[in-house]
Design a protein around this motif. Structure first.
Motif, PDB file in Angstrom:
ATOM      1  N   PRO A  33       0.818  -1.213   0.000  1.00 47.73           N
ATOM      2  CA  PRO A  33       0.000   0.000   0.000  1.00 47.73           C
ATOM      3  C   PRO A  33       0.855   1.267   0.000  1.00 47.73           C
ATOM      4  O   PRO A  33       2.046   1.231   0.262  1.00 47.73           O
ATOM      5  CB  PRO A  33      -0.758  -0.110   1.323  1.00 47.73           C
ATOM      6  CG  PRO A  33       0.265  -0.740   2.241  1.00 47.73           C
ATOM      7  CD  PRO A  33       1.016  -1.734   1.370  1.00 47.73           C
ATOM      8  N   ASP A  65      -4.703   1.134   4.662  1.00 42.36           N
ATOM      9  CA  ASP A  65      -5.403  -0.147   4.442  1.00 42.36           C
ATOM     10  C   ASP A  65      -4.415  -1.291   4.242  1.00 42.36           C
ATOM     11  O   ASP A  65      -4.621  -2.179   3.398  1.00 42.36           O
ATOM     12  CB  ASP A  65      -6.332  -0.042   3.217  1.00 42.36           C
ATOM     13  CG  ASP A  65      -7.370   1.060   3.390  1.00 42.36           C
ATOM     14  OD1 ASP A  65      -7.978   1.140   4.472  1.00 42.36           O
ATOM     15  OD2 ASP A  65      -7.555   1.854   2.439  1.00 42.36           O
ATOM     16  N   ALA A  66      -3.346  -1.269   5.009  1.00 45.31           N
ATOM     17  CA  ALA A  66      -2.281  -2.267   4.835  1.00 45.31           C
ATOM     18  C   ALA A  66      -2.749  -3.654   5.277  1.00 45.31           C
ATOM     19  O   ALA A  66      -3.433  -3.810   6.290  1.00 45.31           O
ATOM     20  CB  ALA A  66      -1.055  -1.854   5.635  1.00 45.31           C
ATOM     21  N   TRP A 104       2.137  -6.650   5.399  1.00 50.54           N
ATOM     22  CA  TRP A 104       2.880  -5.467   4.939  1.00 50.54           C
ATOM     23  C   TRP A 104       4.148  -5.209   5.740  1.00 50.54           C
ATOM     24  O   TRP A 104       5.223  -5.005   5.147  1.00 50.54           O
ATOM     25  CB  TRP A 104       1.968  -4.243   4.951  1.00 50.54           C
ATOM     26  CG  TRP A 104       2.655  -2.966   4.580  1.00 50.54           C
ATOM     27  CD1 TRP A 104       3.227  -2.656   3.385  1.00 50.54           C
ATOM     28  CD2 TRP A 104       2.848  -1.824   5.422  1.00 50.54           C
ATOM     29  NE1 TRP A 104       3.762  -1.383   3.419  1.00 50.54           N
ATOM     30  CE2 TRP A 104       3.548  -0.851   4.658  1.00 50.54           C
ATOM     31  CE3 TRP A 104       2.495  -1.525   6.732  1.00 50.54           C
ATOM     32  CZ2 TRP A 104       3.897   0.394   5.182  1.00 50.54           C
ATOM     33  CZ3 TRP A 104       2.841  -0.274   7.252  1.00 50.54           C
ATOM     34  CH2 TRP A 104       3.540   0.663   6.480  1.00 50.54           C
ATOM     35  N   ASP A 135      -5.598   1.000   9.127  1.00 48.82           N
ATOM     36  CA  ASP A 135      -4.196   1.178   8.738  1.00 48.82           C
ATOM     37  C   ASP A 135      -3.255   0.457   9.701  1.00 48.82           C
ATOM     38  O   ASP A 135      -3.661   0.004  10.779  1.00 48.82           O
ATOM     39  CB  ASP A 135      -3.841   2.669   8.708  1.00 48.82           C
ATOM     40  CG  ASP A 135      -4.720   3.448   7.734  1.00 48.82           C
ATOM     41  OD1 ASP A 135      -5.296   2.810   6.818  1.00 48.82           O
ATOM     42  OD2 ASP A 135      -4.827   4.678   7.889  1.00 48.82           O
TER      43      ASP A 135
END
Length: 211
Positions: free
Chosen positions: A107, A128-129, A133, A179
Motif C-alpha cells: 500500500p 489499508d495495509a 505489509w 491502517d
C-alpha cells in the motif's frame, strides 16, 4: 663594395647563392618557431592566471540549511488530499525531519523520517495495509514478541541481519483502525521506544476515528 661570400667551414669554400638562401630561410624558420613557443607559453600563463582569479573570486561557504519540515502542517494537507486522518507524532525538537510524504505503492504509506547523526527512524502509516505489509517492508522479518508503550501494544520484529534488510535493525508495528503504523530504522531501543511513545496518541486517535 661587394660583400665577400661567406666561407662554409664544412665545405672549405664560399656558399653558393642557393645555400645562402637556404641558410637564411632555416634561420627564419627557427626564429619563428621560437617565437611561437614563447607566445604559447605566455598565453598559457595568462590563461592560468585568469582561472586562478575566477576561482578566488567565487564566493565560498556552505549552502544554507534547508527549511525545517512542519510535520503537522504537511499531515493536514495529506489528510485533506487523501480524505482520511493521518498521524503527526510530536517528536522531540532535537530530532531532524528528513522526509514527510506519501510513499510506496501497495500500500501507499504516509511516512515521516526522523534522523540524527547516528540513527534514523521511519514512522509509516500504511493505508489499508494487509497483515503481511510490515514483514514485506522488513525483508521477511518475523514478529518476536510484543511490547506495550504508553498504552499501545506493538509487535516487535526480529531482524537478524540488518545488512540484508536495508540497514534496518529495529522495528515495531501496530494496527490503527484500517491502517498499520510501522516504526522502523537503525537506532537503539531507547530511541525506538521514544518514537513509539510519540506515535501512541496518534495511533489511539486513528483507532477512535475508525470506530
Amino acid at each position: 663594395m661587394a660583400q665577400t661570400p661567406r666561407i662554409v667551414a664544412e665545405l672549405g669554400r664560399p656558399e653558393t647563392p642557393d645555400e645562402t638562401a637556404a641558410r637564411k630561410a632555416e634561420s627564419s624558420r627557427v626564429h619563428r618557431a621560437s617565437q611561437n613557443t614563447r607566445n604559447l607559453v605566455a598565453a598559457l600563463i595568462v590563461t592560468i592566471a585568469v582561472v586562478v582569479v575566477i576561482i578566488l573570486a567565487v564566493p565560498r561557504g556552505t549552502p544554507p540549511e534547508p527549511a525545517p519540515i512542519d510535520v503537522a502542517a504537511v499531515a493536514d494537507r495529506v489528510s485533506t488530499a487523501e480524505g482520511r486522518p493521518v498521524i503527526a507524532p510530536e517528536a522531540p525538537e532535537s530530532w531532524r525531519v528528513n522526509v514527510a510524504a506519501v510513499e510506496g505503492d501497495g500500500p501507499r504509506a504516509w511516512t515521516v523520517v526522523y534522523a540524527d547523526e547516528t540513527w534514523f527512524l521511519r514512522v509509516a502509516q500504511g493505508f489499508d495495509a494487509d497483515p503481511a505489509w510490515p514483514t514485506r517492508m522488513l525483508s521477511g522479518a518475523s514478529v518476536d514478541g510484543t511490547v506495550t508503550i504508553d498504552g499501545v501494544t506493538w509487535d516487535r520484529y526480529d531482524i537478524a541481519d540488518p545488512s540484508r534488510a536495508g540497514n534496518i535493525s529495529v522495528a515495531l508495528a501496530t494496527q490503527a483502525g484500517a491502517d498499520t503504523v510501522l516504526i522502523y530504522g537503525n537506532a537503539d531501543e531507547e530511541t525506538l521506544e521514544e518514537a513509539a511513545a510519540a506515535a501512541a496518541p496518534e495511533v489511539e486517535r486513528l483507532r477512535e476515528e475508525a470506530e
